[in-house]
Every structure is written in structure tokens, then in C-alpha cells.
Design a protein around this motif. Structure first.
Motif, mmCIF file in Angstrom:
data_model
loop_
_atom_site.group_PDB
_atom_site.id
_atom_site.type_symbol
_atom_site.label_atom_id
_atom_site.label_comp_id
_atom_site.label_asym_id
_atom_site.label_seq_id
_atom_site.Cartn_x
_atom_site.Cartn_y
_atom_site.Cartn_z
ATOM 1 N N LEU A 1 -1.012 -5.713 -6.926
ATOM 2 C CA LEU A 1 -0.961 -6.812 -7.889
ATOM 3 C C LEU A 1 0.473 -7.076 -8.300
ATOM 4 C CD1 LEU A 1 -3.859 -5.681 -10.281
ATOM 5 C CD2 LEU A 1 -4.025 -7.280 -8.356
ATOM 6 N N ASP A 2 0.722 -8.301 -8.749
ATOM 7 C CA ASP A 2 2.036 -8.559 -9.341
ATOM 8 C C ASP A 2 2.044 -8.019 -10.758
ATOM 9 O OD1 ASP A 2 1.789 -10.975 -11.419
ATOM 10 O OD2 ASP A 2 0.445 -11.391 -9.740
ATOM 11 N N SER A 3 3.223 -7.675 -11.245
ATOM 12 C CA SER A 3 3.355 -6.978 -12.527
ATOM 13 C C SER A 3 2.799 -7.791 -13.693
ATOM 14 C CB SER A 3 4.828 -6.644 -12.785
ATOM 15 O OG SER A 3 5.347 -5.841 -11.762
ATOM 16 N N ALA A 4 3.010 -9.110 -13.681
ATOM 17 C CA ALA A 4 2.557 -9.936 -14.792
ATOM 18 C C ALA A 4 1.033 -9.945 -14.892
ATOM 19 C CB ALA A 4 3.081 -11.363 -14.624
ATOM 20 N N THR A 5 0.357 -10.093 -13.758
ATOM 21 C CA THR A 5 -1.108 -10.086 -13.769
ATOM 22 C C THR A 5 -1.636 -8.728 -14.194
ATOM 23 O OG1 THR A 5 -1.135 -11.715 -11.979
ATOM 24 C CG2 THR A 5 -3.158 -10.476 -12.354
ATOM 25 N N ALA A 6 -1.019 -7.679 -13.686
ATOM 26 C CA ALA A 6 -1.460 -6.331 -14.056
ATOM 27 C C ALA A 6 -1.274 -6.077 -15.547
ATOM 28 C CB ALA A 6 -0.693 -5.298 -13.237
ATOM 29 N N ALA A 7 -0.156 -6.528 -16.093
ATOM 30 C CA ALA A 7 0.090 -6.326 -17.522
ATOM 31 C C ALA A 7 -0.933 -7.079 -18.364
ATOM 32 C CB ALA A 7 1.501 -6.779 -17.873
ATOM 33 N N THR A 8 -1.291 -8.306 -17.942
ATOM 34 C CA THR A 8 -2.279 -9.079 -18.683
ATOM 35 C C THR A 8 -3.641 -8.389 -18.679
ATOM 36 O OG1 THR A 8 -1.141 -11.133 -18.084
ATOM 37 C CG2 THR A 8 -3.401 -11.334 -18.854
ATOM 38 N N ALA A 9 -3.987 -7.805 -17.545
ATOM 39 C CA ALA A 9 -5.286 -7.132 -17.434
ATOM 40 C C ALA A 9 -5.251 -5.692 -17.923
ATOM 41 C CB ALA A 9 -5.748 -7.176 -15.977
ATOM 42 N N TYR B 1 -11.806 -2.704 -6.026
ATOM 43 C CA TYR B 1 -10.608 -2.357 -5.259
ATOM 44 C C TYR B 1 -9.798 -1.350 -6.066
ATOM 45 C CZ TYR B 1 -11.401 -6.441 -2.230
ATOM 46 O OH TYR B 1 -11.925 -7.353 -1.364
ATOM 47 N N ARG B 2 -9.048 -0.532 -5.356
ATOM 48 C CA ARG B 2 -8.127 0.401 -6.015
ATOM 49 C C ARG B 2 -6.713 -0.171 -5.924
ATOM 50 N NH1 ARG B 2 -4.759 4.741 -4.892
ATOM 51 N NH2 ARG B 2 -5.092 4.482 -2.642
ATOM 52 N N VAL B 3 -6.011 -0.171 -7.053
ATOM 53 C CA VAL B 3 -4.652 -0.705 -7.099
ATOM 54 C C VAL B 3 -3.693 0.342 -6.546
ATOM 55 C CG1 VAL B 3 -2.823 -1.613 -8.581
ATOM 56 C CG2 VAL B 3 -5.215 -2.121 -9.105
ATOM 57 N N THR B 4 -3.000 -0.007 -5.456
ATOM 58 C CA THR B 4 -2.069 0.939 -4.835
ATOM 59 C C THR B 4 -0.614 0.654 -5.190
ATOM 60 O OG1 THR B 4 -1.822 -0.408 -2.836
ATOM 61 C CG2 THR B 4 -3.634 1.198 -2.882
ATOM 62 N N ALA B 5 -0.324 -0.544 -5.682
ATOM 63 C CA ALA B 5 1.076 -0.880 -5.972
ATOM 64 C C ALA B 5 1.124 -2.040 -6.955
ATOM 65 C CB ALA B 5 1.825 -1.237 -4.690
ATOM 66 N N LEU B 6 2.222 -2.084 -7.717
ATOM 67 C CA LEU B 6 2.564 -3.223 -8.573
ATOM 68 C C LEU B 6 3.883 -3.791 -8.063
ATOM 69 C CD1 LEU B 6 1.739 -1.852 -12.157
ATOM 70 C CD2 LEU B 6 0.264 -3.147 -10.609
ATOM 71 N N VAL B 7 3.923 -5.097 -7.873
ATOM 72 C CA VAL B 7 5.109 -5.763 -7.332
ATOM 73 C C VAL B 7 5.698 -6.649 -8.416
ATOM 74 C CG1 VAL B 7 6.021 -7.252 -5.520
ATOM 75 C CG2 VAL B 7 4.066 -5.746 -5.040
ATOM 76 N N ASP B 8 6.946 -6.369 -8.765
ATOM 77 C CA ASP B 8 7.621 -7.129 -9.822
ATOM 78 C C ASP B 8 8.448 -8.245 -9.182
ATOM 79 O OD1 ASP B 8 8.695 -8.040 -12.135
ATOM 80 O OD2 ASP B 8 10.023 -6.330 -12.491
ATOM 81 N N GLY C 1 1.229 -12.905 -6.454
ATOM 82 C CA GLY C 1 -0.198 -13.048 -6.226
ATOM 83 C C GLY C 1 -0.898 -11.716 -6.087
ATOM 84 N N ILE C 2 -2.038 -11.736 -5.402
ATOM 85 C CA ILE C 2 -2.841 -10.540 -5.166
ATOM 86 C C ILE C 2 -2.733 -10.209 -3.674
ATOM 87 C CG2 ILE C 2 -5.159 -9.564 -5.281
ATOM 88 C CD1 ILE C 2 -5.756 -11.556 -7.534
ATOM 89 N N LEU C 3 -2.274 -8.989 -3.379
ATOM 90 C CA LEU C 3 -1.923 -8.621 -2.012
ATOM 91 C C LEU C 3 -2.943 -7.644 -1.434
ATOM 92 C CD1 LEU C 3 1.898 -8.087 -2.605
ATOM 93 C CD2 LEU C 3 0.736 -10.157 -1.824
ATOM 94 N N PHE C 4 -3.428 -7.959 -0.235
ATOM 95 C CA PHE C 4 -4.381 -7.120 0.483
ATOM 96 C C PHE C 4 -3.704 -6.578 1.736
ATOM 97 C CE2 PHE C 4 -6.628 -10.273 -1.924
ATOM 98 C CZ PHE C 4 -7.772 -9.650 -2.408
ATOM 99 N N ALA C 5 -4.319 -5.581 2.345
ATOM 100 C CA ALA C 5 -3.861 -5.136 3.667
ATOM 101 C C ALA C 5 -3.976 -6.308 4.632
ATOM 102 C CB ALA C 5 -4.691 -3.942 4.141
ATOM 103 N N ASP C 6 -3.037 -6.445 5.552
ATOM 104 C CA ASP C 6 -3.007 -7.617 6.432
ATOM 105 C C ASP C 6 -4.316 -7.845 7.179
ATOM 106 O OD1 ASP C 6 -0.468 -8.428 5.707
ATOM 107 O OD2 ASP C 6 0.517 -7.190 7.217
#
Length: 867
Positions: free
Chosen positions: A150-158, A178-185, A190-195
Motif C-alpha cells: 500500500l502507499d503510505s497515505a492510504t495505509a495511514a488513513t486506514a 490480503y497481507r500487507v508486505t510493504a508500505l511505499v512512500d 496506489g495498491i500494488l499486487f504481485a505482477d
């Protein structure tokens, strides 16, 4: 001549102030419009999440046809996925990413959807992080089907951290854990999945979009951007040739080859990153072009009338110059030089005000969500230069035209006429004015023939043309009215009344100029405002009458309705009919009078079940046949050659795909539902989200059905249930953003008109100081003079209101008949009283104050100053 023009200007300050105000306001309006037009052509969106890619390969997000302006395509196209590996091998490329976007949304612990910038394209593969600039990653990349970043802003809001379990709704599927594996600042992550997961969720593993990506982004070595872009263009060209050569038919070649692919670098990447937002630039161009005509008409009218007053007050000076040997050409050059001096002084602050006005207008467009906040205005000297040239030309033409009669007359006749007006108004001028009024009346018939927004604009244009005709025919009409009033004056009438009627008869040209200016303000406000409100009321009437469904189910936070929503609705107790309804943008190509025509507009996406929830007033065919490559068209579209029932029409879908669907139905309620309705099958795979936007639901009207639908919406995250009838739609509180924008423009233009008219009235009255002084020396008391001037102001106000109402009556009546089947328009009841009060107050105040000022000056001093 220049020195003489400056000296003469110093003695006519009041009249020249009216000219200066006209130029200043005109410069502001033209400059502001020019900034909007230039921004539509040259403004660029920020690259956003593509900022880390120096070169981007994508489909072209605009449609060009001949000399016409490009039309933005808001739906995302696709690129063959094999190009990713081929472009990665180009010299200078350090990374090649096949970017994929699809609807995705995070659901918090309370079951609420966490808002994102654009949920339709929030989902991406992890490889898209290579496109981000200075992204800070906390954690590891998602690897399995049940992992997400997840991006940091969305994660912080949730309130989510790395390692937490979350629920995500992706690509119309039901919410999954889903399990959150990383936060991207980084912004726009957006919301990132495995390719592999992103490919599966977005439908790129199979189906209509299998083997495609949204775009290919290339990162390059420093200094190699241009060479990589050139090599990418060559690779695209070679790939297309090879595909066409290995394909048996030309049709298949066109379908399989990457036709329409473009390579973007630098600021061009912004349109590719946000194709929907890029479409707002086209709106700025359309807005500026639609405003340009009426603004130039009003400015030309105001400036010509202001210069006529200014030069009319100098007729004696110009006549005396003719008597001492000045040539007609010198007289006209003097008048033009004097006006140019004033214009040069006023145009500079006007241009500066125009740039500020454009900024305020952009802020209003952003607040009304008409254009994205990320779209900036482009400021350059070009609008200022265009303003100077246009106003300079207008001033020269207006000034020379105003001085034409005096410059061409014999010197003795010019001196004799300088104290009065021509006894007989020009017949040619009156005939031309009446011809314009007849032409305006003819133009006002258009709403009867075309029940469209474009047809309604003819009403406003007819009113303005009629007002210009009144200005030309005004002197003859006012002279006739004055003569008729003079013949009916009873013996023993009061001195002020007799003087007022005598002035009307003797100074018809002066009075008609003021009356026509005020009448134009009346016509402008009534026709423009009531045209907007009438179209809005007719649209609401069409929508209200044609919508059989009572409820609408949407999912704005999810980017579209999840799969299974329609099935769940149809199984709900009390539901009689349900159908998905979406919209997109379509470009229609056809021929008219032998010339190709390209039109862009909105189109609904319907299924055969739509007839259960919508009544489009089908005149021919049936909506039940909307399957496969079919389309329903409005009666307006069906009038075009080759667009009737059973014909195949040429369309370009929102992603640039050209199709030729068959017309299976013709309907009449285009104002409420748009000119086209595509079949659901035809639009499949050609929209950015690929999901239905809403489901219209018709129930049996019982409370039990309402409760069941409410429970259904509450049980599924992100669903929103709302009634289809949210208001009458005919009041200004229900007005869509474009109506408020038009009303704001009306207020600005009305302010310019009223300011110019007030200055003109003040200047006209101030130039009568000699007349007032003569009356006082002949025994007229100040009270009688004030009474005389008030009667003239009453005549001005009444005549302007009457003329404005008469010029507006026929266009508005025909507009009402064409759009509402009644001979009057829709609009606020307070508009006419407000206009009448404004006109009367303007007439009285701008006559009263200069008259009182003139009465404070001793008669002998006023006459000596004039001489």
C-alpha cells in the motif's frame, strides 16, 4: 496631430473615461479568454506516477481529423505485451515496465472504503514501483496471491502497518483478505499486487484484453532519452509492418498490429498518465471559443457606443477644424489618434486584470470539478498581444466611423450642424437595423428545429443581434416615438414635460444610443440566463419522465460495481426490473452537405434489459435489440445522412477503437439521456475500469423492497443506494456545474455592460452642461431642469425595458415551445423584476448625479468653459 489629439483629450475627460472603461473591461475579458484558449492548447499535466520513466509508449489518447482540433480520448487504450521485452533490448534502456491499471480499493476495519484519488486505476503490479521517483519502501515486495503493498497515505488513513491483514476489493471481485508486505512512500502509488496477480485480476491473462498492458514505460541512461525515443518509434513501425506481412487479411492486420501507438517524453507524459484529466484541455478550448464570439460582439458594441458619445461631444471642434482647412483624412486621423491614446493607457491594467481573471475562473472550474486541480494555466505574452491587436483594430475602426460624417461634410454645414443632430435619421442605417432585427427573429426559430444545447444557444445569439439592430434603427424609432408623443401633448402641459419631449424629438441619436445599450443589457441577461434554465428544466423533465427506476446503486469508491451486484439485485424481494447503466465518450463521424463532420459526445452503455428501467421514448426499433455491435441513436442523430434505423454508423470509442455498429433503435429524449446508447457488448473492453458504473432498479414501490435493497447495499462494502429522483432539477440549486459556470460568466459580462453603460450615461449628461446653462439663463429653474432630466431618465428606462422585452419575447417564446411545449421559458421569477429595477436605477442615478453637478456651476461659467 498627436499633440493636438492630446490637448483635445484634456478637455473631454468625462467622455474619454467612458472609452477608457470600455477598453479596460474589454482587455480584461479578451485576455482572460485568451489565457483559457492558450492553456487548452499548451498546458501540460504533471507526469504523476510516470515521472520516473523518461520514455512512455502507449496508444494515442486523442483523435485527430483533418484541420479540426484533436479530441481527447478519456478511456485507456492497450498496448501488446510483447513490446515490453522488445523495447527492453533497445540501447540505453535500463528498465522496461509494462504498466497495468485496474480498479482497486482498500476496506478498513469498519467496513468502509478508504478513499483514493482514482479508484478506477488504483491497482497496479509491483513492477510499477520502478516508475516512481525517490520512492521509500518499508517492507518487501508482494510475492503470493494473498499479498499486497500500500502507499503510505492510504495505509495511514486506514491505520494499517506492514504485516497486518486487510480486505481489498479488486477489479470487481468480492472483498478478499490480503497481507500487507510493504508500505511505499510516494505519491500516486496506489495498491500494488504481485505482477502475476495483477495480470490475472486485470483480465490480461485471458479474455478481450489478454496479452496487453496499458503502456510501456522505459527508464533510460542519462542523456539517451532522445535516442531511445527515436529507436522506440522505429521498433513500433517495424513491428507493425511485420505483423501486417504475416497476417492473411488486411482487416486482421489492422486489428492485431499496434496501430496508433505513440512515444511520449517530457511534458507529453502527463496526458498519458491521466487520459481522463487530459480531456479537460479540450473543454478549455471549447469554453474559450464559445465565449469568444459573444464577448467580441459585446465589446465591439460597447466600445463603438462609447466612442460615438466621445466624438459626438467634439463635433463642434472637428467642424471648426474643417472650417480652417483640415482635410477629412486629418479629421479621422485625429479622432482615431485621440481614441488610441486613451486605449493605450487603459489596455495595460486591463491586460493585467485579465490574467488575474483567468486565474479566478480556473479556480471556479476546479471547485466545480469541471477540470482537475492538476491542470495548470499557461501564461505567456500571446493573449496580451492578441488583446492589443484586436482592441487596437476595434478602436481605430470605431473612432474613424464615428467621425466619418463630420469629416465628409462641407465645412459650413459641419459647423452649422455641430450644435444639433441631423434632422432626419439615416434611412440606410434604419433599414439595416430593421434587417438585423428580422434576421434575429429568423434565427430564433432554431430551437423549434433542433432540441439540443446548440439549438438553445441560437436564442441568446438572436437576442444580441436584435439589440445591435435596435442600436442601428434606434434613432428613427426614437424620432418617431418623440413625434407621436409631441402631437399628443395637451395644452398647458408642464414645462419639464414639454422640454423632455422636445429633447427626445431633437436628440433622437443621443437618446437611442443610451436606450439601445440598456436594452442590450436586458436582452443579454434574459436570453442567456433563461436559455440556461430552460435547457436545464427540459433536461430534468426528460430525465424524470424517462427514468422508470426508483433507485440507483453505485460504487464510487470501488471504481465500479463488483461482479454479482446485478444478480444480487434481481433476486431481491420486490424488485421488478434492474439493468446496468454506464456512460462513456464517443466520437461520431458522418458527412453533411458533402463535407466530413466529427462530433464528440457522451453515450450511455445499455443492455436489452434497459427498457425495464428507462423510457427513452423510442420512436422506431427497440432497445431489446441492443446486443452485439449495435447502437441506439436520438432523433437528432437519425436525421444525419446514413444514420437511420438499420444503417451502420461510424464511431470511435473512448479508447480510440473505430467501430461500425448497426442502429437498432431511434429515441427522442436525447436532452436527458444523450445522443447515443451503445450496447453493453460493444463497449466491453473499451472502458478504463471495465466495470458497470451503476444499476438502475425498479421496484414495486413497497417499503419492504426499499429495506431489502438497503440491506443489500449495507452488506457489500462500497455500495451506495440513492433515489433516482433527487429533486425537480429546474431550480438553480439543482444546476450542474456547467450552468453555474455560464451564470458566472453572465454576471461578469453584465458587470462590464452596466459599468460601460453607466459611464456612457454620465458622459452624455455631462456634455449637456451648455444646454442646461442656456435653459437657466432663459429662466428655467433648477427644479424644473431636474424634473426634465428625470422625465428623460424615465423615458430611457421605460424604452430600454420595453425594447429589451420585445427583442427577447419571440426568441424566448420559441425556445419554450421547442423545449417545454409551452410559449414561455423556465427560470427564476425574480429575474425580470431584478433586471427592471437595475435598469431603472442605472438610468436615474447616472442622469441625476451629473445633472446636480452641472447645476452647481454658474451658467455663464459653464458656457464660457464650453466655448
Amino acid at each position: 496631430m498627436l499633440h493636438l489629439a492630446v490637448r483635445m483629450a484634456g478637455h473631454r475627460i468625462t467622455a474619454l473615461l467612458a472609452v477608457a472603461c470600455a477598453v479596460l473591461g474589454g482587455a480584461a475579458l479578451i485576455t482572460g479568454t485568451g489565457v483559457l484558449a492558450e492553456s487548452g492548447f499548451r498546458s501540460q499535466l504533471p507526469a504523476g506516477r510516470l515521472a520516473g520513466a523518461e520514455v512512455v509508449v502507449s496508444t494515442e489518447q486523442s483523435f485527430s481529423s483533418g484541420p479540426d482540433l484533436p479530441i481527447a480520448l478519456p478511456e485507456r487504450g492497450t498496448v501488446p505485451a510483447e513490446l515490453v521485452d522488445e523495447l527492453a533490448q533497445l540501447p540505453g534502456v535500463t528498465a522496461a515496465v509494462g504498466d497495468i491499471s485496474f480498479p482497486a480499493a482498500l476496506v478498513d476495519a469498519d467496513g468502509q472504503v478508504v478513499p483514493t484519488q482514482d479508484p478506477r486505476t488504483a491497482g497496479h503490479g509491483w513492477s510499477s514501483t520502478k516508475l516512481l521517483v525517490d520512492a521509500k519502501v518499508d517492507g518487501s515486495a508482494p510475492a503470493g496471491t494473498g499479498e499486497v503493498a500500500l502507499d503510505s497515505a492510504t495505509a495511514a488513513t486506514a491505520g494499517v502497518q506492514v504485516g497486518d491483514k486487510v480486505e481489498v476489493v479488486a477489479a470487481g471481485r468480492a472483498a478478499a483478505a490480503y497481507r500487507v508486505t510493504a508500505l511505499v512512500d510516494a505519491p500516486d502509488t496506489g495498491i500494488l499486487f504481485a505482477d502475476p496477480t495483477a495480470v490475472r485480476l486485470s483480465g490480461r491473462a485471458d479474455g478481450e484484453r489478454a496479452g496487453t498492458v496499458d503502456l510501456v514505460a522505459l527508464r533510460t541512461e542519462p542523456g539517451t532519452e532522445a535516442s531511445v525515443a527515436a529507436a522506440a518509434r522505429e521498433k513500433i513501425k517495424d513491428t507493425r509492418k511485420g505483423t501486417a506481412k504475416n497476417t492473411s487479411t488486411s482487416t486482421a492486420a489492422e486489428a492485431d498490429a499496434p496501430a496508433g501507438l505513440i512515444v511520449s517524453t517530457g511534458s507529453e507524459r502527463g496526458d498519458i498518465a491521466s487520459p481522463g484529466a487530459g480531456a479537460a484541455r479540450s473543454l478549455l478550448i471549447l469554453l474559450a471559443s464559445s465565449l469568444g464570439g459573444i464577448i467580441m460582439l459585446i465589446i465591439g458594441f460597447v466600445m463603438a457606443s462609447a466612442l460615438a458619445v466621445s466624438i459626438g461631444g467634439q463635433r463642434r471642434d472637428l467642424a471648426l477644424m474643417r472650417a480652417v482647412g483640415a482635410t477629412p483624412k486629418q479629421i479621422r486621423r485625429l479622432a482615431a489618434g485621440q481614441a488610441s491614446i486613451i486605449a493605450a493607457v487603459a489596455v495595460v491594467p486591463g491586460v493585467g486584470l485579465g490574467y488575474l481573471l483567468a486565474g479566478q475562473f480556473r479556480r471556479m472550474l476546479v471547485d466545480r470539478e469541471v477540470i482537475p486541480e492538476t491542470l495548470p494555466l499557461t501564461f505567456s505574452p500571446l493573449p496580451a498581444l492578441a488583446t492589443v491587436l484586436l482592441l487596437g483594430l476595434a478602436v481605430q475602426v470605431s473612432a474613424r466611423s464615428a467621425a466619418w460624417r463630420t469629416s465628409r461634410m462641407p465645412a459650413t454645414e459641419a459647423v452649422a450642424e455641430s450644435r444639433s443632430e441631423p434632422r432626419t435619421p439615416s434611412k440606410m442605417r434604419a433599414r439595416f437595423g430593421l434587417l438585423l432585427i428580422v434576421a434575429a427573429t429568423t434565427l430564433s426559430v432554431v430551437p423549434l428545429l433542433s432540441r439540443t444545447v446548440l439549438g438553445a444557444t441560437a436564442t441568446s445569439m438572436a437576442g444580441i443581434i436584435g439589440a445591435i439592430g435596435l442600436a442601428l434603427a434606434g434613432p428613427a424609432l426614437v424620432r418617431g416615438i418623440g413625434d407621436a408623443a409631441g402631437r399628443r401633448l395637451r395644452p398647458g402641459v408642464s414645462a419639464p414635460t414639454w422640454l423632455a419631449v422636445s429633447n427626445i424629438r431633437s436628440y433622437a441619436l443621443r437618446l437611442s444610443g443610451v436606450v439601445s445599450a440598456l436594452a442590450m443589457a436586458v436582452v443579454f441577461v434574459l436570453t442567456y440566463t433563461l436559455a440556461q434554465t430552460t435547457v436545464m428544466s427540459a433536461t430534468a423533465q426528460d430525465t424524470r419522465t424517462g427514468t422508470l427506476a426508483q433507485q440507483r446503486l453505485t460504487a464510487p469508491g470501488l471504481g465500479g460495481l463488483p461482479a454479482g451486484t446485478l444478480a444480487g439485485v434481481t433476486k431481491t424481494s420486490g424488485v421488478e426490473a434492474a439493468a446496468p447503466v454506464s456512460d462513456t465518450t464517443v466520437i461520431r463521424e458522418y458527412e453533411q452537405f458533402g463535407d466530413p463532420v466529427v462530433e464528440s459526445g457522451s453515450a450511455m452503455i445499455l443492455t436489452p434489459a434497459a427498457s425495464g428501467v428507462l423510457d427513452l421514448d423510442v420512436r422506431d426499433g427497440s432497445l431489446a435489440k441492443l446486443t452485439g455491435d449495435t447502437v441506439a441513436v436520438s432523433t437528432e442523430v437519425a436525421r444525419s445522412p446514413g444514420s437511420g434505423l438499420g444503417d451502420r454508423i461510424t464511431l470511435v470509442l473512448g479508447d480510440g477503437t473505430r467501430v461500425s455498429p448497426k442502429v437498432v433503435a431511434v429515441y427522442d429524449r436525447a436532452l436527458g439521456f444523450g445522443p447515443l446508447a451503445l450496447s453493453h457488448d460493444l463497449a466491453a473492453g473499451h472502458t478504463t475500469a471495465g466495470l458497470d458504473q451503476s444499476v438502475l432498479v425498479r421496484t414495486d414501490g413497497s417499503e419492504a423492497a426499499q429495506r431489502a435493497l438497503t440491506a443489500l447495499a449495507a452488506a457489500r462494502p462500497g455500495l451506495a443506494l440513492e433515489p433516482t429522483d433527487t429533486g425537480s432539477g429546474s431550480s438553480l440549486s439543482d444546476a450542474p456545474p456547467e450552468v453555474w459556470i455560464n451564470l458566472a460568466l453572465i454576471v461578469v459580462l453584465l458587470g462590464y455592460l452596466l459599468l460601460s453603460i453607466a459611464n456612457k450615461l454620465v458622459a452624455t449628461t455631462a456634455q449637456r452642461q451648455g444646454e442646461i446653462a442656456t435653459l437657466r439663463l432663459n429662466g428655467t429653474t433648477p427644479r424644473q431642469i431636474l424634473a426634465m432630466m428625470r422625465r428623460e431618465a424615465a423615458v430611457i428606462g421605460a424604452a430600454a425595458l420595453t425594447a429589451g422585452l420585445l427583442l427577447s419575447a419571440i426568441p424566448l417564446a420559441l425556445l419554450g415551445i421547442g423545449f417545454l411545449d409551452r410559449p414561455w421559458p423556465a427560470g427564476p421569477v425574480w429575474l425580470l423584476p431584478a433586471v427592471a429595477l437595475t435598469v431603472i436605477c442605472t438610468a436615474f442615478i447616472t442622469v441625476e448625479l451629473p445633472t446636480r453637478q452641472a447645476l452647481r456651476t454658474a451658467p455663464a461659467h459653464a458656457l464660457s468653459a464650453r466655448e
